[in-house]
Design an enzyme around this catalytic site. Structure first.
Site, PDB file in Angstrom:
ATOM      1  N   ASP A 162       0.837  -1.200   0.000  1.00 13.58           N
ATOM      2  CA  ASP A 162       0.000   0.000   0.000  1.00 13.58           C
ATOM      3  C   ASP A 162       0.875   1.255   0.000  1.00 13.58           C
ATOM      4  O   ASP A 162       2.106   1.158   0.100  1.00 13.58           O
ATOM      5  CB  ASP A 162      -0.916  -0.057   1.247  1.00 13.58           C
ATOM      6  CG  ASP A 162      -2.271   0.563   0.972  1.00 13.58           C
ATOM      7  OD1 ASP A 162      -2.367   1.395   0.045  1.00 13.58           O
ATOM      8  OD2 ASP A 162      -3.241   0.238   1.693  1.00 13.58           O
ATOM      9  N   ASP A 223     -10.830   2.805  -2.959  1.00 19.34           N
ATOM     10  CA  ASP A 223     -11.286   1.568  -2.295  1.00 19.34           C
ATOM     11  C   ASP A 223     -12.741   1.248  -2.599  1.00 19.34           C
ATOM     12  O   ASP A 223     -13.610   2.125  -2.543  1.00 19.34           O
ATOM     13  CB  ASP A 223     -11.176   1.722  -0.773  1.00 19.34           C
ATOM     14  CG  ASP A 223      -9.742   1.737  -0.305  1.00 19.34           C
ATOM     15  OD1 ASP A 223      -8.826   1.658  -1.147  1.00 19.34           O
ATOM     16  OD2 ASP A 223      -9.539   1.835   0.922  1.00 19.34           O
TER      17      ASP A 223
END
Ligand code: GLA
Length: 438
Positions: A162, A223
Site C-alpha cells: 500500500d 477503495d
C-alpha cells in the site's frame, strides 16, 4: 460453527482475539485443489488474474478463521490474503516486522504452512511509507530489503504493498526497490502495487509500462465499499479510461479494480452478477471479501460460475472494453478470448424495469458467420447468425452475459463410395464452447 472456526484457528496458530477496532480478525481458508502457476516476466507469477480471498472490505482489521469445504480452491480461488492490522506496533530486536503475538501466537510461518498444506497460498500486506493506512508500522525505503526478506523467510506468496504515509518521490523509489528486493529473495512472491491509486491512476503521473515490468497487479483507483454506488463508480472510471488501461494489462500484469463484494450486504443478485460479469470482462483479479461461512447459495453460485471464471481466466489475458454506451442506459462490453471466441456483456444502468435491447452480432462488429451462444448465468445455448436481429432483456442494474464461440469452420472431406472417390463435401466442425461447461 464457532467451535469449528476456533479449532481451525488454533491449528493455524491464529487467535481470533478482538483487534484494535474492537472487532475480530477473520481469516478465511478454503480447502480444495491447488493450481500451479507458470513463470514469466519478473517472477513468472499470475499469468492469469489471481483469485482468492482478501480480508479488507468485509472484515477490515478483523480476521476470523474458516476452513471451507465448498470447492473454492478447485475453481482457482487459492490466495488467502491478510490485509492491514496484522503487525505488532514494534519491530523485533533485529529490526524485523513481527505479527501481533495475541493474534498470531504461532507466527506467520505456521499460518503459511497451514495454507500450503491445504494447497492454498498466503498473502500479506505492507505499506511503502512510515505507517500502514491503519496506523501500523510501514516499510519506509530503508526497511524494504529486510521486510522483503522477512516475507520470503515466512514463505509468504503475495504482497499487497500500500502507499499511505509516503510521498510521490518516495513511491517512485520504493515500489521498484521492493520489486527488486522480492526478486532477490529467490522466492516467487506475487507483487500487488497500490502506487497508481495514490497518483490518480493516469499518465503522465502513472507509467503503466514501468508498472507492468515491476508489479503483477496494481490498484488504479479508490477503495471499493459495500454498495452498488461504489461498484458503479469503479466501473465508470475504468471504462472511461479504458484506452489507457487496456494496453497496460496482460499475462503477469493486471489492473485491479479492487475486491469482489458479492455475498456481502450491498448488492442485489442482479448487481452481484453485474460485478462478476464486468470483473471477468476486465480480466480483473478476483479477490472475494466476504464471509464464506454465511454466504447465500445465490451469491456462491455467482462466484462459482465456471463460465464467468473461465472468461476471467482466459489465457490470452486481453482486457475487454466497452464497445457501446447507449443513451437508453444500456452498455455493451466485449472481450476477445482465445480460439477466436469472445465474451459479451449487456449491462443496464436503468432503474425502472427490464429493458428489451435489440441488436445483432453484425452491429456489434462480428464478422459473417453462424455463432454459438452460451448464456453464462441462465446456461441456455442458441445459434445466431451475425445478421439476425435479437433482443436481450436486461434487468435494472443487471447484466446478460454471453460466451460467444467462433463460427463453426467448414472442413473439406473426400466422399468415397465403393472404394471410389465420388467427390467432396463440407462438414461442420463443432463450435468451440469448452465442453466442460456444457
Ligand atoms: C487502503 C487500501 C485498502 C486497505 C486499507 C487498509 O485504504 O486501499 O484496500 O488495504 O488501506 O488500511
Amino acid at each position: 460453527m464457532v467451535t469449528e472456526v476456533r479449532q481451525e484457528a488454533a491449528k493455524a496458530g491464529v487467535q481470533p482475539v478482538p483487534g484494535p477496532t474492537g472487532m475480530h480478525l477473520a481469516m478465511l481458508l478454503f480447502t480444495s485443489a491447488v493450481s500451479v502457476g507458470t513463470f514469466a516476466l519478473d517472477n513468472g507469477l499470475m499469468r492469469t488474474p489471481p483469485m482468492g480471498w482478501l480480508a479488507w472490505e468485509r472484515f477490515r482489521c478483523d480476521i476470523d478463521y474458516r476452513l471451507s469445504e465448498d470447492g473454492w480452491r478447485e475453481l482457482g480461488y487459492v490466495y488467502v490474503n491478510i490485509d492491514d492490522c496484522w503487525a505488532s506496533m514494534d519491530r523485533d530486536e533485529k529490526g524485523r516486522l513481527q505479527p501481533d503475538p495475541k493474534r498470531f501466537p504461532g507466527g506467520i510461518p505456521k499460518l503459511a504452512r497451514y495454507m500450503h498444506d491445504r494447497g492454498l497460498k498466503l498473502g500479506i500486506y505492507g505499506d511503502m511509507g512510515t505507517h500502514t493506512c491503519g496506523g501500523y508500522p510501514g516499510t519506509p525505503l530503508d526497511k524494504i530489503k529486510i521486510d522483503a526478506q522477512t516475507f520470503a523467510d515466512w514463505e509468504v506468496d503475495m504482497l499487497k504493498f500500500d502507499g499511505c504515509y509516503s510521498n510521490a518521490t518516495e513511491q517512485e523509489q520504493g515500489y521498484p526497490l521492493m520489486s527488486n528486493a522480492l526478486n532477490a529473495t529467490g522466492r516467487p512472491i506475487g507483487y500487488s502495487c497500490s502506487w497508481p491509486a495514490y497518483q490518480g491512476g493516469l499518465p503522465p503521473k502513472v507509467n503503466y509500462t514501468q508498472l507492468g515490468k515491476i508489479c503483477n497487479l496494481w490498484r488504479n483507483y479508490g477503495d471499493i465499499q459495500d454498495s452498488w454506488d461504489s461498484v458503479l463508480d469503479i466501473i465508470n472510471w475504468f471504462f472511461e479510461n479504458q484506452d489507457t488501461l487496456i494496453p497496460a494489462a496482460g499475462p503477469g500484469r493486471w489492473n485491479d479494480p479492487d475486491m469482489l463484494i458479492i455475498g456481502d450486504f450491498g448488492l442485489s443478485m442482479d448487481q452481484s452478477r453485474a460485478q462478476m460479469a464486468i470483473w471477468a470482462i476486465m480480466a480483473a483479479p478476483l479477490f472475494m471479501s466476504n464471509d464464506l461461512r454465511t454466504i447465500s447459495s445465490g451469491a456462491r453460485s455467482i462466484l462459482q460460475n465456471k463460465m464467468a471464471i473461465s472468461i476471467n481466466q482466459d489465457p490470452l489475458g486481453i482486457q475487454g472494453r466497452r464497445i457501446i454506451k447507449e443513451k437508453s442506459g444500456i452498455d455493451v462490453y466485449w472481450r476477445p478470448l482465445s480460439k477466436d471466441d469472445s465474451a459479451l456483456v449487456f449491462f443496464s444502468r436503468r432503474n425502472d424495469m427490464p429493458y428489451r435491447y435489440q441488436t445483432s452480432l453484425k452491429k456489434l462488429n462480428y464478422t459473417t458467420g453462424s455463432y454459438k451462444i452460451f448464456d453464462v448465468f441462465t446456461e441456455k445455448t442458441m445459434t445466431l447468425k451475425d445478421s439476425t436481429d435479437f433482443v436481450v432483456s436486461v434487468n435494472p442494474t443487471g447484466v446478460v452475459m454471453w460466451y460467444v464461440s467462433a463460427p463453426a469452420k467448414l472442413s473439406l472431406r473426400q466422399l468415397y463410395k465403393g472404394g471410389k472417390l465420388q467427390g467432396f463435401a463440407y462438414d461442420d466442425d463443432e463450435n468451440s464452447i469448452p465442453p466442460v461447461f456444457l
